[in-house]
Structures are given as C-alpha cells and as structure tokens.
Design a protein around this motif. Structure first.
Motif, PDB file in Angstrom:
ATOM      1  N   ARG A  79       1.840  14.880  -0.194  1.00  0.00           N
ATOM      2  CA  ARG A  79       1.466  13.261   0.512  1.00  0.00           C
ATOM      3  C   ARG A  79       0.523  13.027   1.376  1.00  0.00           C
ATOM      4  N   GLY A  80       0.132  14.507   1.841  1.00  0.00           N
ATOM      5  CA  GLY A  80      -1.134  14.358   2.871  1.00  0.00           C
ATOM      6  C   GLY A  80      -0.613  13.803   4.078  1.00  0.00           C
ATOM      7  N   ALA A 132       0.721  -1.273   0.025  1.00  0.00           N
ATOM      8  CA  ALA A 132      -0.077   0.128  -0.057  1.00  0.00           C
ATOM      9  C   ALA A 132       1.029   1.137   0.030  1.00  0.00           C
ATOM     10  N   GLY A 133       1.980   1.318  -0.524  1.00  0.00           N
ATOM     11  CA  GLY A 133       2.795   2.462  -0.440  1.00  0.00           C
ATOM     12  C   GLY A 133       3.778   2.855   0.774  1.00  0.00           C
ATOM     13  N   GLY A 134       3.751   2.007   1.744  1.00  0.00           N
ATOM     14  CA  GLY A 134       4.168   2.229   2.735  1.00  0.00           C
ATOM     15  C   GLY A 134       3.584   1.994   4.190  1.00  0.00           C
ATOM     16  N   ARG A 192       3.095   5.749   4.147  1.00  0.00           N
ATOM     17  CA  ARG A 192       2.350   5.595   2.720  1.00  0.00           C
ATOM     18  C   ARG A 192       1.832   7.056   2.616  1.00  0.00           C
ATOM     19  N   PRO A 193       1.238   7.548   1.377  1.00  0.00           N
ATOM     20  CA  PRO A 193       0.560   8.747   1.349  1.00  0.00           C
ATOM     21  C   PRO A 193      -0.663   8.851   2.237  1.00  0.00           C
ATOM     22  N   GLY A 194      -0.758   9.726   2.949  1.00  0.00           N
ATOM     23  CA  GLY A 194      -2.014  10.043   3.861  1.00  0.00           C
ATOM     24  C   GLY A 194      -1.497   9.265   5.435  1.00  0.00           C
ATOM     25  N   GLY A 195      -0.315   8.889   5.498  1.00  0.00           N
ATOM     26  CA  GLY A 195       0.077   8.323   6.797  1.00  0.00           C
ATOM     27  C   GLY A 195       0.568   9.190   7.750  1.00  0.00           C
ATOM     28  N   THR A 196       0.715   8.656   9.116  1.00  0.00           N
ATOM     29  CA  THR A 196       1.166   9.572  10.097  1.00  0.00           C
ATOM     30  C   THR A 196       2.286   9.454  10.739  1.00  0.00           C
ATOM     31  N   LEU A 252      10.961  21.606   8.675  1.00  0.00           N
ATOM     32  CA  LEU A 252       9.826  20.671   8.105  1.00  0.00           C
ATOM     33  C   LEU A 252       9.966  20.680   6.897  1.00  0.00           C
ATOM     34  N   PRO A 253       9.930  19.678   5.722  1.00  0.00           N
ATOM     35  CA  PRO A 253       9.876  19.648   4.455  1.00  0.00           C
ATOM     36  C   PRO A 253       8.405  19.847   4.077  1.00  0.00           C
ATOM     37  N   MET A 254       7.945  21.009   4.169  1.00  0.00           N
ATOM     38  CA  MET A 254       6.705  21.284   4.163  1.00  0.00           C
ATOM     39  C   MET A 254       5.753  20.843   2.850  1.00  0.00           C
ATOM     40  N   ALA A 255       6.539  21.097   1.555  1.00  0.00           N
ATOM     41  CA  ALA A 255       6.134  20.666   0.577  1.00  0.00           C
ATOM     42  C   ALA A 255       5.798  19.241   0.141  1.00  0.00           C
TER      43      ALA A 255
END
Length: 127
Positions: free
Chosen positions: A67-68, A18-20, A42-46, A59-62
């Motif tokens: 990636r949400g 699932a991408g991570g 994964r995208p949307g992960g925490t 923080l790498p804000m972009a």
C-alpha cells in the motif's frame, strides 16, 4: 478500541474519500491500533506511531509495502516532561481545554474539516 474496528475504519474511509485518510496518529502503538490505522489510511498515507506498548509489535510488512504506507515513529517527550505538564494542569496553571477547538461526532467530521475552528477538533466516534 471500538467493538467493530474494521467497520469504523470503513466509515472513516468513506467520509475521507480518496480511499482513506492521509495521516493517522497512533497513540497506542499495539497490533490492534496499527491494524486500525492501516485500515483507515489511503494508499500512500502516513501513520505516525507515538504510543509505546510494553512488548514488541509485529509489523504487517507486506501490507505496508503493497500500500506504500509511510510509517514514522516519534518520541517527543520524556517522563519528566509529561509529569511537569500534568502537574501544571492539575495546579490550573495551564488549561488543556484551551488547546482544543470543537468536539464533533464522527458523522460531522467532513463539516468540521470544511469549517476549521481556532483550535484542534476532536472527533468522537461514539458521540
């Protein structure tokens, strides 16, 4: 930190599918550990950051926004609390090992996830 952190993060993503992974607990909190967390998520992960380095960390804000990623800071204890727990362990009044389940090699992590133990499993990337 592993010599090849990006390669280790790729391996983790491959095992997780699932991408991570869904969540990374960053106990260091510096730029390298945050980069590793973002590479493994994964995208949307925490990512939950509990480590506190001496200085500020950019923080790498972009990357976070594109990636949400959810980024949470957690401060759950004070120095006196940590000192008390260490003293309890040193006096053998508590057994920290009793909190752990199994120690598993990174390549065995999928099996460990599929067969949950009675405690917390510790994944050792270099085992």
């Amino acid at each position: 930190m592993l010599a090849d952190a990006r390669g280790a993060a790729r391996t983790i993503r491959r095992f997780a599918g699932a991408g991570g992974v869904d969540l990374v607990l960053d106990t260091i909190g510096d730029g390298q550990s945050l980069a590793f967390a973002l590479d493994a998520l994964r995208p949307g992960g925490t990512v939950v950051i509990v480590g506190m380095p001496a200085g500020d960390v950019a923080l790498p804000m972009a990357r976070l926004v594109r990636r949400g990623v959810h980024c949470i800071g957690s401060y759950g204890s004070q120095l006196a609390d940590v000192t008390a727990v260490v003293n309890l362990a040193a006096d053998e009044r508590i057994d920290p090992a009793a909190l752990l389940g199994r120690s598993v090699a990174l390549q065995d992590a999928p099996l460990a996830l599929a067969t949950q133990s009675g405690g917390r499993d510790v994944v050792l990337p270099q085992r």
